[in-house]
Write a protein that holds these residues in place. Structure first.
Motif, PDB file in Angstrom:
ATOM      1  N   LEU A 118       8.812 -30.820 -92.666  1.00 54.84           N
ATOM      2  CA  LEU A 118       9.358 -29.887 -93.654  1.00 54.84           C
ATOM      3  C   LEU A 118       8.935 -28.455 -93.361  1.00 54.84           C
ATOM      4  O   LEU A 118       9.761 -27.526 -93.451  1.00 54.84           O
ATOM      5  CB  LEU A 118       8.908 -30.297 -95.056  1.00 54.84           C
ATOM      6  CG  LEU A 118       9.346 -29.382 -96.206  1.00 54.84           C
ATOM      7  CD1 LEU A 118      10.856 -29.260 -96.259  1.00 54.84           C
ATOM      8  CD2 LEU A 118       8.797 -29.884 -97.538  1.00 54.84           C
ATOM      9  N   LEU A 119       7.681 -28.242 -93.000  1.00 53.38           N
ATOM     10  CA  LEU A 119       7.208 -26.894 -92.686  1.00 53.38           C
ATOM     11  C   LEU A 119       7.967 -26.301 -91.500  1.00 53.38           C
ATOM     12  O   LEU A 119       8.299 -25.107 -91.494  1.00 53.38           O
ATOM     13  CB  LEU A 119       5.706 -26.922 -92.399  1.00 53.38           C
ATOM     14  CG  LEU A 119       4.787 -27.123 -93.607  1.00 53.38           C
ATOM     15  CD1 LEU A 119       3.339 -27.270 -93.152  1.00 53.38           C
ATOM     16  CD2 LEU A 119       4.921 -25.968 -94.594  1.00 53.38           C
ATOM     17  N   VAL A 120       8.242 -27.122 -90.507  1.00 52.76           N
ATOM     18  CA  VAL A 120       9.011 -26.654 -89.351  1.00 52.76           C
ATOM     19  C   VAL A 120      10.424 -26.252 -89.776  1.00 52.76           C
ATOM     20  O   VAL A 120      10.930 -25.190 -89.384  1.00 52.76           O
ATOM     21  CB  VAL A 120       9.068 -27.741 -88.261  1.00 52.76           C
ATOM     22  CG1 VAL A 120      10.045 -27.357 -87.155  1.00 52.76           C
ATOM     23  CG2 VAL A 120       7.679 -27.970 -87.669  1.00 52.76           C
ATOM     24  N   MET A 121      11.054 -27.080 -90.609  1.00 52.63           N
ATOM     25  CA  MET A 121      12.407 -26.772 -91.070  1.00 52.63           C
ATOM     26  C   MET A 121      12.434 -25.510 -91.938  1.00 52.63           C
ATOM     27  O   MET A 121      13.372 -24.705 -91.855  1.00 52.63           O
ATOM     28  CB  MET A 121      12.969 -27.954 -91.873  1.00 52.63           C
ATOM     29  CG  MET A 121      13.321 -29.181 -91.052  1.00 52.63           C
ATOM     30  SD  MET A 121      14.664 -28.886 -89.866  1.00 52.63           S
ATOM     31  CE  MET A 121      13.741 -28.733 -88.346  1.00 52.63           C
ATOM     32  N   LEU A 122      11.403 -25.326 -92.755  1.00 52.64           N
ATOM     33  CA  LEU A 122      11.320 -24.116 -93.575  1.00 52.64           C
ATOM     34  C   LEU A 122      11.176 -22.876 -92.700  1.00 52.64           C
ATOM     35  O   LEU A 122      11.799 -21.839 -92.962  1.00 52.64           O
ATOM     36  CB  LEU A 122      10.136 -24.217 -94.538  1.00 52.64           C
ATOM     37  CG  LEU A 122      10.254 -25.230 -95.677  1.00 52.64           C
ATOM     38  CD1 LEU A 122       8.935 -25.330 -96.436  1.00 52.64           C
ATOM     39  CD2 LEU A 122      11.381 -24.853 -96.626  1.00 52.64           C
ATOM     40  N   GLY A 123      10.356 -22.975 -91.659  1.00 57.63           N
ATOM     41  CA  GLY A 123      10.187 -21.848 -90.753  1.00 57.63           C
ATOM     42  C   GLY A 123      11.469 -21.501 -90.020  1.00 57.63           C
ATOM     43  O   GLY A 123      11.811 -20.320 -89.860  1.00 57.63           O
ATOM     44  N   ILE A 124      12.203 -22.515 -89.587  1.00 59.21           N
ATOM     45  CA  ILE A 124      13.467 -22.277 -88.886  1.00 59.21           C
ATOM     46  C   ILE A 124      14.481 -21.633 -89.826  1.00 59.21           C
ATOM     47  O   ILE A 124      15.153 -20.658 -89.462  1.00 59.21           O
ATOM     48  CB  ILE A 124      14.014 -23.594 -88.318  1.00 59.21           C
ATOM     49  CG1 ILE A 124      13.099 -24.109 -87.202  1.00 59.21           C
ATOM     50  CG2 ILE A 124      15.440 -23.403 -87.795  1.00 59.21           C
ATOM     51  CD1 ILE A 124      13.484 -25.478 -86.681  1.00 59.21           C
ATOM     52  N   LEU A 125      14.598 -22.176 -91.045  1.00 57.88           N
ATOM     53  CA  LEU A 125      15.552 -21.611 -92.003  1.00 57.88           C
ATOM     54  C   LEU A 125      15.210 -20.168 -92.328  1.00 57.88           C
ATOM     55  O   LEU A 125      16.084 -19.299 -92.361  1.00 57.88           O
ATOM     56  CB  LEU A 125      15.572 -22.457 -93.280  1.00 57.88           C
ATOM     57  CG  LEU A 125      16.477 -21.938 -94.415  1.00 57.88           C
ATOM     58  CD1 LEU A 125      17.920 -21.830 -93.951  1.00 57.88           C
ATOM     59  CD2 LEU A 125      16.372 -22.852 -95.643  1.00 57.88           C
TER      60      LEU A 125
END
Length: 242
Positions: free
Chosen positions: A224-231
């Motif tokens: 989730l943290l990776v996806m938040l950073g990408i978004l």
């Protein structure tokens, strides 16, 4: 941030996604015969079984992205984004949008599971053999609901990133759905011993993930943290173009 989340909650798409999630859970349940008294905890077990059904697997990516993942594209194409940016900073807008998209996927599925659990309790608990509610089974179900919500957050943020990168609402819905099912197909047909890319296992946690499933929780939170950073990164990049 909270204002953006409030807009998401009162959006008609959130209600539609919640209904889709509830209906898929209800369809996935295996209902017991009512000719005799039900075993204690039936209202929990039939819902728990539904979480591994094909109906729920089909609906998870759809309901997760439906409420708010395409809101960035809608605001950009409608001109609303140009009107709101002078009233706030780019950073505040990005933080609010990323948080609301994350919460949209999480809340749709946790609320849907809790809703169906409450309905099951009202309908089936009076028909069960009298006894104390199985606290361990209930806690385990709540943990599965929370993990399903985390998966919803991962998918909703992933869908938002896809929409920005390809500038298409179709990609918001299409890529997360295909990716989700691709993981299921890979596991079922080729890599049955690999659990890291099997979304159903992320919910059920039937395999050995360490004490208290700590490995799974860390995996989902890191994902989730990776996806938040990408978004956040792709959204900020799009705002730089305005």
């Amino acid at each position: 941030m909270w204002g953006e989340t409030k807009r998401m909650l009162f959006n008609k798409n959130f209600l539609a996604a919640w209904l889709i999630a509830c209906i898929s859970i209800a369809i996935g349940q295996t209902y017991p015969s009512l000719k005799k008294a039900l075993a204690c905890g039936t209202f929990i077990s039939i819902l728990e079984g539904s979480l591994k059904s094909q109906a729920v697997s089909f609906a998870i990516p759809v309901a997760a992205v439906l409420p708010w993942s395409d809101s960035i594209l809608q605001e950009y194409k409608s001109g609303f984004l140009k009107e709101i940016l002078p009233r706030t900073t780019r950073r505040q807008y990005v933080e609010g949008k990323v948080f609301s998209i994350m919460m949209s996927g999480f809340m749709v599925w946790t609320l849907a599971i809790l809703t169906v659990l409450f309905i099951n309790f009202i309908v089936f608990y009076p028909l069960e053999i009298q006894g104390a509610i199985q606290k361990e089974a209930l806690l385990d179900l709540l943990m599965k609901a929370f993990r399903t919500g985390l998966i919803g957050s991962i998918i909703s943020t992933f869908g938002g990133s896809c929409g920005i990168l390809w500038d298409s609402a179709y990609m918001v819905y299409g890529i997360p759905f295909v990716s989700f099912y691709f993981g299921i197909i890979l596991h079922d047909r080729y890599f049955k011993n690999q659990i890291w890319f099997y979304p159903v296992e992320w919910i059920l946690a039937d395999k050995n993930w360490g004490p208290d499933k700590i490995g799974l929780w860390l995996f989902l939170l890191l994902f989730l943290l990776v996806m938040l950073g990408i978004l956040g990164g792709v959204l900020y990049g799009r705002l730089e173009e305005i």
